[in-house]
Design a protein around this motif. Structure first.
Motif, short mmCIF file in Angstrom:
data_model
loop_
_atom_site.label_atom_id
_atom_site.label_comp_id
_atom_site.label_asym_id
_atom_site.label_seq_id
_atom_site.Cartn_x
_atom_site.Cartn_y
_atom_site.Cartn_z
N THR A 65 0.83 -1.21 0.00
CA THR A 65 0.00 0.00 0.00
C THR A 65 0.87 1.26 0.00
O THR A 65 0.45 2.29 -0.49
CB THR A 65 -0.96 0.02 1.20
N GLY A 66 2.08 1.14 0.54
CA GLY A 66 3.01 2.28 0.52
C GLY A 66 3.37 2.68 -0.90
O GLY A 66 3.52 3.86 -1.20
N MET A 67 3.50 1.71 -1.76
CA MET A 67 3.83 2.00 -3.16
C MET A 67 2.64 2.64 -3.87
O MET A 67 2.82 3.52 -4.71
CB MET A 67 4.27 0.73 -3.88
N VAL A 68 1.45 2.20 -3.52
CA VAL A 68 0.25 2.83 -4.09
C VAL A 68 0.18 4.29 -3.63
O VAL A 68 -0.10 5.19 -4.44
CB VAL A 68 -1.02 2.05 -3.70
N THR A 69 0.47 4.53 -2.37
CA THR A 69 0.50 5.91 -1.86
C THR A 69 1.53 6.74 -2.62
O THR A 69 1.26 7.88 -3.01
CB THR A 69 0.81 5.92 -0.35
N ALA A 70 2.70 6.16 -2.85
CA ALA A 70 3.74 6.86 -3.61
C ALA A 70 3.23 7.22 -5.00
O ALA A 70 3.48 8.33 -5.50
CB ALA A 70 5.00 5.99 -3.72
#
Length: 122
Positions: A65-70
């Motif tokens: 999900t951190g990559m989606v946020t990025a």
């Protein structure tokens, strides 16, 4: 993840359209400095559209999900950075140049967020 891939593909197409418009449609309408500004906007637009595609693939691979946020931060940065430059050239409103660094800052944060997410996922 899928949304980032779709946004990346659509923005890559839009960046090509904007680049062509700048090279052909604006050539006789604005001065060389504004054409350079437009070229910078479309160049960053295209690079970050490709970046959205990359982030979408990485998010799918790692399920982060951190990559989606990025990716969403990169998308926002792309809109503000390139969008403010496009509007500056089309409208002649020079104050929009003061907004552009906010988009650039978001782009930097998005790439750093991605790096942190990759570090945590690997």
């Amino acid at each position: 993840m899928k949304a980032l891939l779709v946004l990346g593909a659509l923005n890559a197409a839009l960046a090509v359209i904007c680049g062509a418009f700048g090279a052909h449609g604006l050539k006789a309408r604005v001065d060389a400095a504004l054409l350079d500004t437009w070229a910078t906007a479309s160049e960053y637009h295209f690079y970050h559209a490709l970046g959205l595609l990359l982030v979408g693939v990485l998010a799918k691979q790692f399920g982060s999900t951190g990559m989606v946020t990025a990716g969403w931060i990169l998308f926002a940065g792309m809109l503000v950075f390139s969008g403010s430059l496009y509007l500056l050239v089309l409208s002649g409103q020079r104050w929009l140049g003061a907004v552009t660094p906010l988009g650039g800052t978001a782009l930097i944060i998005g790439w750093l967020w991605l790096a942190w997410s990759l570090y945590r996922a690997a």
